[in-house]
Design a protein around this motif. Structure first.
Motif, PDB file in Angstrom:
ATOM      1  N   ALA A  26       0.827  -1.214   0.000  1.00 59.79           N
ATOM      2  CA  ALA A  26       0.000   0.000   0.000  1.00 59.79           C
ATOM      3  C   ALA A  26       0.857   1.258   0.000  1.00 59.79           C
ATOM      4  O   ALA A  26       1.864   1.344   0.703  1.00 59.79           O
ATOM      5  CB  ALA A  26      -0.917   0.004   1.212  1.00 59.79           C
ATOM      6  N   THR A  28      -1.195   4.103   0.182  1.00 63.17           N
ATOM      7  CA  THR A  28      -2.165   4.779   1.040  1.00 63.17           C
ATOM      8  C   THR A  28      -2.149   4.128   2.424  1.00 63.17           C
ATOM      9  O   THR A  28      -2.380   2.922   2.551  1.00 63.17           O
ATOM     10  CB  THR A  28      -3.580   4.678   0.444  1.00 63.17           C
ATOM     11  OG1 THR A  28      -3.577   5.230  -0.869  1.00 63.17           O
ATOM     12  CG2 THR A  28      -4.600   5.409   1.312  1.00 63.17           C
ATOM     13  N   GLN A  31      -4.648   1.052   4.112  1.00 65.68           N
ATOM     14  CA  GLN A  31      -5.335   0.218   3.120  1.00 65.68           C
ATOM     15  C   GLN A  31      -5.267  -1.247   3.549  1.00 65.68           C
ATOM     16  O   GLN A  31      -4.238  -1.720   4.034  1.00 65.68           O
ATOM     17  CB  GLN A  31      -4.703   0.404   1.743  1.00 65.68           C
ATOM     18  CG  GLN A  31      -5.505  -0.224   0.633  1.00 65.68           C
ATOM     19  CD  GLN A  31      -4.969   0.131  -0.743  1.00 65.68           C
ATOM     20  OE1 GLN A  31      -3.785   0.333  -0.927  1.00 65.68           O
ATOM     21  NE2 GLN A  31      -5.868   0.199  -1.710  1.00 65.68           N
ATOM     22  N   THR A  52      -9.744  -2.331   0.280  1.00 71.13           N
ATOM     23  CA  THR A  52     -10.341  -1.041   0.601  1.00 71.13           C
ATOM     24  C   THR A  52      -9.775   0.045  -0.314  1.00 71.13           C
ATOM     25  O   THR A  52      -8.734  -0.143  -0.944  1.00 71.13           O
ATOM     26  CB  THR A  52     -10.073  -0.683   2.072  1.00 71.13           C
ATOM     27  OG1 THR A  52      -8.657  -0.618   2.285  1.00 71.13           O
ATOM     28  CG2 THR A  52     -10.700  -1.698   3.012  1.00 71.13           C
ATOM     29  N   PRO A  53     -10.445   1.189  -0.399  1.00 70.83           N
ATOM     30  CA  PRO A  53      -9.953   2.276  -1.256  1.00 70.83           C
ATOM     31  C   PRO A  53      -8.532   2.716  -0.889  1.00 70.83           C
ATOM     32  O   PRO A  53      -8.120   2.646   0.269  1.00 70.83           O
ATOM     33  CB  PRO A  53     -10.958   3.398  -1.012  1.00 70.83           C
ATOM     34  CG  PRO A  53     -12.228   2.678  -0.670  1.00 70.83           C
ATOM     35  CD  PRO A  53     -11.761   1.507   0.160  1.00 70.83           C
ATOM     36  N   GLY A  54      -7.832   3.155  -1.913  1.00 75.84           N
ATOM     37  CA  GLY A  54      -6.458   3.613  -1.753  1.00 75.84           C
ATOM     38  C   GLY A  54      -5.624   3.170  -2.942  1.00 75.84           C
ATOM     39  O   GLY A  54      -6.143   2.629  -3.916  1.00 75.84           O
ATOM     40  N   THR A  55      -4.325   3.376  -2.831  1.00 77.18           N
ATOM     41  CA  THR A  55      -3.402   3.064  -3.924  1.00 77.18           C
ATOM     42  C   THR A  55      -2.325   2.104  -3.440  1.00 77.18           C
ATOM     43  O   THR A  55      -1.823   2.226  -2.325  1.00 77.18           O
ATOM     44  CB  THR A  55      -2.742   4.358  -4.437  1.00 77.18           C
ATOM     45  OG1 THR A  55      -3.772   5.218  -4.948  1.00 77.18           O
ATOM     46  CG2 THR A  55      -1.744   4.089  -5.550  1.00 77.18           C
ATOM     47  N   HIS A 103      -5.356   2.078  -8.233  1.00 74.69           N
ATOM     48  CA  HIS A 103      -5.988   3.173  -7.494  1.00 74.69           C
ATOM     49  C   HIS A 103      -7.442   2.755  -7.271  1.00 74.69           C
ATOM     50  O   HIS A 103      -8.285   2.930  -8.162  1.00 74.69           O
ATOM     51  CB  HIS A 103      -5.942   4.489  -8.287  1.00 74.69           C
ATOM     52  CG  HIS A 103      -4.560   4.906  -8.693  1.00 74.69           C
ATOM     53  ND1 HIS A 103      -3.683   5.516  -7.820  1.00 74.69           N
ATOM     54  CD2 HIS A 103      -3.907   4.810  -9.875  1.00 74.69           C
ATOM     55  CE1 HIS A 103      -2.553   5.779  -8.458  1.00 74.69           C
ATOM     56  NE2 HIS A 103      -2.662   5.353  -9.703  1.00 74.69           N
ATOM     57  N   THR A 105     -10.978   3.182  -6.077  1.00 75.14           N
ATOM     58  CA  THR A 105     -11.824   4.329  -5.739  1.00 75.14           C
ATOM     59  C   THR A 105     -13.078   3.917  -4.973  1.00 75.14           C
ATOM     60  O   THR A 105     -13.679   4.757  -4.313  1.00 75.14           O
ATOM     61  CB  THR A 105     -12.216   5.109  -7.009  1.00 75.14           C
ATOM     62  OG1 THR A 105     -12.883   4.219  -7.916  1.00 75.14           O
ATOM     63  CG2 THR A 105     -10.981   5.688  -7.693  1.00 75.14           C
TER      64      THR A 105
END
Length: 117
Positions: A26, A28, A31, A52-55, A103, A105
């Protein structure tokens, strides 16, 4: 002999993948991901995965991955190419040697199949 393995729930969105855990690659903070393998042999594996959301960064070294997005949305970024967005029903192929960024979203769930080189 061929063995058929099924999940307890027929709806892949309802299958419990277990507790979410930190995503090792991750970018982010915070995450998380979870996965459940459905079947595998010495060369092929298939299952469900969510994140989960993030990069995060990803590489496919020594194997090709084919996946179908079941829910959520993701933008895939590969150096030198335009980013592509994928959502429910979309199929992606990441060949051995692939490298990029995901990524996410919207909380994402996918069915995956990996094939070793």
């Amino acid at each position: 002999m061929t063995t058929i393995r099924t999940l307890a729930a027929h709806n892949s969105a309802a299958v419990d993948l277990g507790a979410l855990a930190p995503k090792p690659t991750a970018i982010t903070a915070g995450q998380q991901e979870a996965a459940r393998e459905v079947w595998s042999n010495d060369r092929i594996g298939t299952g469900l995965w969510e994140c989960t959301p993030g990069t995060f960064t990803a590489e496919r070294n020594g194997y090709t991955e084919i996946c179908t997005i079941l829910s959520g949305r993701v933008v895939i970024e590969v150096e030198g190419e335009d980013p592509e967005e994928f959502g429910p029903g979309d199929v992606m192929v990441m060949p051995s040697g692939w490298k990029g960024k995901w990524h996410i979203t919207e909380h994402l769930r996918k069915h995956y199949t990996t094939i070793s080189d």
